[in-house]
Design an enzyme around this catalytic site. Structure first.
Site, PDB file in Angstrom:
ATOM      1  N   GLY A  13       7.580 -17.700   5.577  1.00 52.15           N
ATOM      2  CA  GLY A  13       7.195 -18.002   4.206  1.00 52.15           C
ATOM      3  C   GLY A  13       5.710 -18.241   3.992  1.00 52.15           C
ATOM      4  CG  ASP A  85       4.569  -8.043   8.641  1.00 53.07           C
ATOM      5  OD1 ASP A  85       4.865  -7.468   9.722  1.00 53.07           O
ATOM      6  OD2 ASP A  85       5.399  -8.246   7.729  1.00 53.07           O
TER       7      ASP A  85
END
Length: 210
Positions: A13, A85
């Protein structure tokens, strides 16, 4: 910009994928994204961590290896920059939190065989956000299996990341992402872009967002 392989990391997150998309668009870069949705053990892990942690981590390691191994064999003539990522070492960090000692030792043996075959990033961007911010982002993106992640689990993941970065002296842009809004605030992205124009020694280099 002298970095050809940039990796973005952070807790669950933290905003890794959002920032990766924005940077890849800016640099016309090849984008490597974690295929977490393809892991059939992920929802089961959140329901029963002790039973499904090992297959979960093995599946992730295999998929990450497959993705990153392709970087060694393929070069895109029109894209000299690659943005990812995730860091492959993420496998080991999550396994350390999720697996019992004996399973972790086995997992680490496999990891140690694989990692020399992979290209390592030129620089790591680490997004560091407090657990409260992470939980807010997790609620907002609304993946059903993530909604009951305990604060303690996120804190342990955070501690494992920061310990690894300090211990291994990786060239890292350590971003205070407490108020990060990469989609809504162009100045936040610009801080990252400006930082990537500079050369750095190994170690942590701290960035604050306006």
């Amino acid at each position: 910009m002298n970095y050809h392989f940039i990796t973005i990391e952070g807790n669950i997150g933290a905003g890794k994928t959002t920032l990766a998309h924005l940077l890849s668009k800016h640099y016309n870069a090849r984008l490597v994204l974690e295929a977490f949705a393809d892991n059939p053990f992920l929802p089961k892990f959140y329901e029963n961590p002790s039973q499904f942690a090992f297959p979960l981590e093995l599946f992730f390691m295999a998929e990450r290896y497959k993705q990153l191994k392709e970087l060694v064999h393929t070069k895109d003539l029109f894209q000299s920059v690659t943005i990812s990522d995730y860091l492959f070492t993420k496998c080991l960090l999550f396994a350390k939190v999720n697996l019992p000692e004996e399973e972790f030792r086995l997992y680490q043996r496999i990891f140690d065989i694989i990692i020399p075959q992979l290209v390592q990033p030129d620089i790591l961007i680490y997004l560091h956000a407090p657990v409260q911010k992470l939980q807010s982002n997790i609620r907002r993106r609304n993946r059903s299996y993530e909604q009951s992640i305990p604060d303690d689990y996120l804190f342990r993941i955070q501690e494992t990341y920061t310990h690894y970065i300090r211990q291994h002296n990786i060239k890292t842009l350590f971003v205070d992402a407490s108020n990060a809004d990469f989609l809504g605030n162009e100045k936040h992205v610009q801080v990252i872009l400006d930082a990537l124009e500079k050369d750095y020694e190994n170690g942590q280099h701290f960035l604050a967002l306006p």
